[in-house]
Design a protein around this motif. Structure first.
Motif, PDB file in Angstrom:
ATOM      1  N   GLU A 254       0.765  -1.203  -0.062  1.00 58.38           N
ATOM      2  CA  GLU A 254       0.147  -0.037  -0.082  1.00 58.38           C
ATOM      3  C   GLU A 254       0.842   1.312  -0.042  1.00 58.38           C
ATOM      4  O   GLU A 254       2.064   1.292   0.693  1.00 58.38           O
ATOM      5  N   ASN A 255       0.264   2.240  -0.745  1.00 62.54           N
ATOM      6  CA  ASN A 255       1.175   3.596  -0.948  1.00 62.54           C
ATOM      7  C   ASN A 255       2.529   3.248  -1.646  1.00 62.54           C
ATOM      8  O   ASN A 255       3.451   4.186  -1.589  1.00 62.54           O
ATOM      9  N   SER A 256       2.828   2.078  -2.200  1.00 62.97           N
ATOM     10  CA  SER A 256       4.055   1.837  -2.795  1.00 62.97           C
ATOM     11  C   SER A 256       4.530   2.650  -3.906  1.00 62.97           C
ATOM     12  O   SER A 256       3.361   2.956  -4.975  1.00 62.97           O
ATOM     13  N   VAL A 257       5.749   3.178  -3.958  1.00 62.55           N
ATOM     14  CA  VAL A 257       6.246   3.883  -5.189  1.00 62.55           C
ATOM     15  C   VAL A 257       7.091   2.885  -6.247  1.00 62.55           C
ATOM     16  O   VAL A 257       7.526   3.443  -7.011  1.00 62.55           O
TER      17      VAL A 257
ATOM     18  N   LYS B  72      -3.243   0.530   7.697  1.00 62.53           N
ATOM     19  CA  LYS B  72      -4.754   1.337   7.125  1.00 62.53           C
ATOM     20  C   LYS B  72      -5.489   0.428   6.504  1.00 62.53           C
ATOM     21  O   LYS B  72      -7.018   0.287   6.518  1.00 62.53           O
TER      22      LYS B  72
ATOM     23  N   GLN C  64       7.506   2.709   2.525  1.00 59.20           N
ATOM     24  CA  GLN C  64       7.861   3.470   1.345  1.00 59.20           C
ATOM     25  C   GLN C  64       7.135   5.005   1.543  1.00 59.20           C
ATOM     26  O   GLN C  64       5.962   5.126   1.872  1.00 59.20           O
ATOM     27  N   GLN C  65       8.005   5.806   1.107  1.00 57.16           N
ATOM     28  CA  GLN C  65       7.365   7.261   0.981  1.00 57.16           C
ATOM     29  C   GLN C  65       7.497   7.855  -0.162  1.00 57.16           C
ATOM     30  O   GLN C  65       8.088   7.191  -1.170  1.00 57.16           O
ATOM     31  N   PRO C  66       6.527   8.998  -0.479  1.00 56.91           N
ATOM     32  CA  PRO C  66       6.291   9.487  -1.689  1.00 56.91           C
ATOM     33  C   PRO C  66       7.657   9.999  -2.370  1.00 56.91           C
ATOM     34  O   PRO C  66       7.912   9.983  -3.687  1.00 56.91           O
TER      35      PRO C  66
ATOM     36  N   ARG D 188       0.854   7.847   7.212  1.00 55.74           N
ATOM     37  CA  ARG D 188       0.572   7.303   5.884  1.00 55.74           C
ATOM     38  C   ARG D 188       0.087   5.759   6.062  1.00 55.74           C
ATOM     39  O   ARG D 188      -0.671   5.333   5.252  1.00 55.74           O
ATOM     40  N   HIS D 189       0.788   5.035   6.989  1.00 45.79           N
ATOM     41  CA  HIS D 189       0.410   3.801   6.832  1.00 45.79           C
ATOM     42  C   HIS D 189      -0.441   3.140   8.022  1.00 45.79           C
ATOM     43  O   HIS D 189      -1.071   2.046   7.819  1.00 45.79           O
TER      44      HIS D 189
END
Length: 486
Positions: free
Chosen positions: A91-94, A134, A244-246, A292-293
Motif C-alpha cells: 500500500e502506498n508503494s512507489v 490502514k 515506502q514514502q512518496p 500514511r500507513h
C-alpha cells in the motif's frame, strides 16, 4: 610509551580495528575524546542489515558483504543482536509489486546460506502484521536483525582490552607529527606517546583531523544527518515495518524497549558534525511517514525521545543524500610513518572493515595479517539458546525479578555470571539507584566498560534513560559524582 598502533576515535570502526589489531598481537592505544559510541555509533537505526534499498542503486557488493556479516554477527553476539522480521506493505508503494519481489529474491540470493527466514509474500492469515495498517494485506515479509549499537561498540573495545589494547576515553589527540619512522603524539591528558602507525577513525571529524595533521586526503566525505524519534508503541508484536514514502525514501518503524516504537531515519545534508540535532521539520516528516500507513496516528506531542547522528559517508558524487553509498574507503598514506584514514562505513560491516584495515597496514608495518574475528564470539556471546539462558538467569538470581533479569541477560550475556559472582541476594547488589540500576552494575560499567558519566550509563551502556524518572536520574547522578569524583 611506544605503541604499534594509535587509533583516534572510539566509534564502531575504531573499536573494531582495535579488536582486530590486538588479536593479531599488535600493541594498541585507542583514544576517544568523549565516550565510546558517543556520536554516530549510538545514533544508528540499530539494525544489522544488508540494506535492501541499496539494491536500487546497484550496490550489490556492499549488500552481499553486509549480509555475510549479518550472519556472522547474529551468531557472535546473540545477547545484543536478534533476528527481526520486517513487513514491507505494498500500500502506498512507489515501486511496482514485481520490482519488490525480484529485489527480495535477490536479497535472499546474495545472503547465501543463512539461518534467518527467507522472504515471502504477505498472507491474508498474517493478521498480526496487517492489523495495524490502514488497509490491504498486500506486501512482503523478510528478515534482518536488530542490534544495540552502542553496546556492540563497547564490546569491541572490551574484547580489544582483554587482548592487551589500551582504551582511553575522555582524552583527545592534541597534536601529532611524523618524526623519522614514527608518529609522536600529545594527548589531552598530558601524555606523549610514540606509535609506528596511526588510524584516523574520527568519523565525521575525519577531515578535521587530517587538517590538523597536515595531510591532504584524496577521498572526500559527505556529512548526512539521520534523525529518529521514539513514540509509545504503534503496534503489538516483535516484528518491524519498512515503509515506502512518496519521495522514494524508506522509513522504519521498529519495536523499541518494550513500550515504544522507534521511527527513522531522515537524510539531511549538513555542514558540520556538530549539526547532529533533530529539527521540527524532521519530526513532522517522520510522524507523517508512519501516519500514511498506520491506523494509530502520532504527532510531535507524542514523541518521548529522539536521537540524531551525522554519518560520514564516502563522497561518491551522488546528487542526493539518500543515494550516497554506505560503503567505505580506506585511504593509506605511507609518506613517512603509516596513516590509515577511514571514510564511510556502517555498523553492519565494521568487523569486515577492520579486517581489511589490518590487511592494508600489514605491508608497511611488517606484520602478517590473517582473519581472527570471523568466527569469534563477542564478550558475553557464548550462549547456545537465549530464551534458555534468560530462564537460567531468572532461576539462578531470582531476586533480580523477571524484567531486570531479562534486561541484564541481554546486556551482559554470559558475562553476567562474572558480574554477579558472590551475589546471593538483593542486599548484595547494593543500593537500587533507580530503574533497577544497582551499585554492582554501576561499578561494573565504570570499571569494565569505561562509563564516566550518568549519560554514558543511562543513554549508551543501557537504555534506562527512557524509563527512569527525573528524581531517579538525579539520584543516580548524585551517587555517580560522589563515588567517581573527577
Amino acid at each position: 610509551m611506544t605503541y604499534d598502533l594509535l587509533i583516534v576515535g572510539g566509534g564502531i570502526n575504531g573499536c573494531a580495528i582495535a579488536r582486530e589489531a590486538s588479536l593479531l598481537g599488535l600493541k594498541v592505544l585507542l583514544v576517544e575524546r568523549d565516550d565510546l559510541a558517543a556520536h554516530t555509533s549510538s545514533a544508528s537505526t540499530k539494525l544489522i542489515h544488508g540494506g535492501l534499498r541499496y539494491l536500487e542503486y546497484y550496490d550489490f557488493k556492499l549488500v552481499a558483504e553486509a549480509l555475510r556479516e549479518r550472519e556472522r554477527l547474529v551468531k557472535a553476539a546473540p545477547h545484543i543482536i536478534h533476528p527481526l522480521r520486517f513487513v514491507l506493505p505494498q500500500e502506498n508503494s512507489v515501486r511496482p509489486w514485481w520490482m519488490l519481489r525480484i529485489g527480495l529474491y535477490l536479497y535472499d540470493f546474495l545472503g547465501g546460506k543463512m539461518s534467518l527466514p527467507r522472504s515471502r509474500g504477505l498472507r491474508k492469515s498474517d493478521t498480526e502484521y496487517s492489523a495495524p495498517l490502514k488497509g490491504g494485506s498486500s506486501g512482503f515479509v523478510y528478515s534482518d536483525a536488530f542490534v544495540d549499537d552502542s553496546r556492540l561498540t563497547v564490546l569491541n573495545a572490551v574484547d580489544a582490552a582483554a587482548n592487551g589494547a589500551e582504551i582511553v576515553v575522555g582524552t583527545a589527540l592534541e597534536s601529532a607529527r611524523r618524526e623519522n619512522d614514527v608518529w609522536r603524539a600529545t594527548l589531552s591528558d598530558g601524555r606523549e606517546v610514540i606509535a609506528r602507525a596511526m588510524v584516523n577513525a574520527a568519523g565525521p571529524w575525519v577531515h578535521q583531523l587530517l587538517g590538523r595533521l597536515g595531510v591532504n586526503a584524496a577521498s572526500g566525505v559527505r556529512l548526512v544527518k539521520g534523525s529518529h524519534i521514539v513514540v509509545p508503541k504503534l503496534f503489538e508484536g516483535d516484528h518491524a515495518y519498512i515503509l515506502q514514502q512518496p519521495d522514494r525514501r524508506i522509513v522504519f518503524a521498529i519495536p523499541y524497549q518494550g513500550a515504544f516504537t522507534e521511527i527513522g531515519t531522515t537524510d539531511i545534508p549538513v555542514d558540520a558534525p556538530e549539526d547532529a540535532q533533530i529539527d521540527a521539520d524532521e519530526i513532522a516528516y517522520l510522524c507523517e511517514a508512519v501516519n500514511r500507513h498506520f491506523i494509530k496516528q502520532v504527532g510531535p506531542a507524542d514523541v518521548t525521545s529522539t536521537w540524531s547522528g551525522v554519518r560520514p559517508l564516502y563522497d561518491d558524487g551522488a546528487s542526493e543524500a539518500k543515494e550516497v553509498t554506505r560503503d567505505y574507503v580506506l585511504e593509506l598514506d605511507t609518506n613517512g610513518p603509516t596513516l590509515l584514514s577511514i571514510f564511510g562505513g556502517k555498523i553492519t560491516t565494521a568487523r569486515h572493515l577492520a579486517e581489511e584495515a589490518l590487511g592494508k597496514l600489514a605491508g608497511p608495518m611488517g606484520f602478517k595479517a590473517y582473519p581472527v574475528t570471523r568466527a569469534r564470539v563477542f564478550p558475553g556471546g557464548a550462549i547456545a539458546d537465549l530464551p534458555s539462558f534468560i530462564a537460567q538467569v531468572r532461576a539462578t538470581w531470582p531476586f533480580l525479578g523477571a524484567a531486570r533479569a531479562e534486561r541484564m541477560a541481554h546486556a551482559y550475556g554470559s558475562l553476567l555470571a562474572e558480574m554477579l559472582d558472590g551475589v546471593s541476594d538483593e542486599g548484595a547488589m547494593g543500593a537500587d539507584l533507580g530503574g533497577g540500576l544497582t551499585e554492582v552494575e554501576a561499578r561494573w560499567l565504570h570499571d569494565r566498560e569505561w562509563a564516566r558519566s550518568t549519560d554514558d550509563v543511562l543513554l549508551r551502556r543501557s537504555k534506562l534513560g527512557l524509563h527512569v524518572t527525573a528524581t531517579e536520574r538525579a539520584r543516580i547522578a548524585a551517587w555517580w559524582s560522589a563515588t567517581f569524583p573527577r
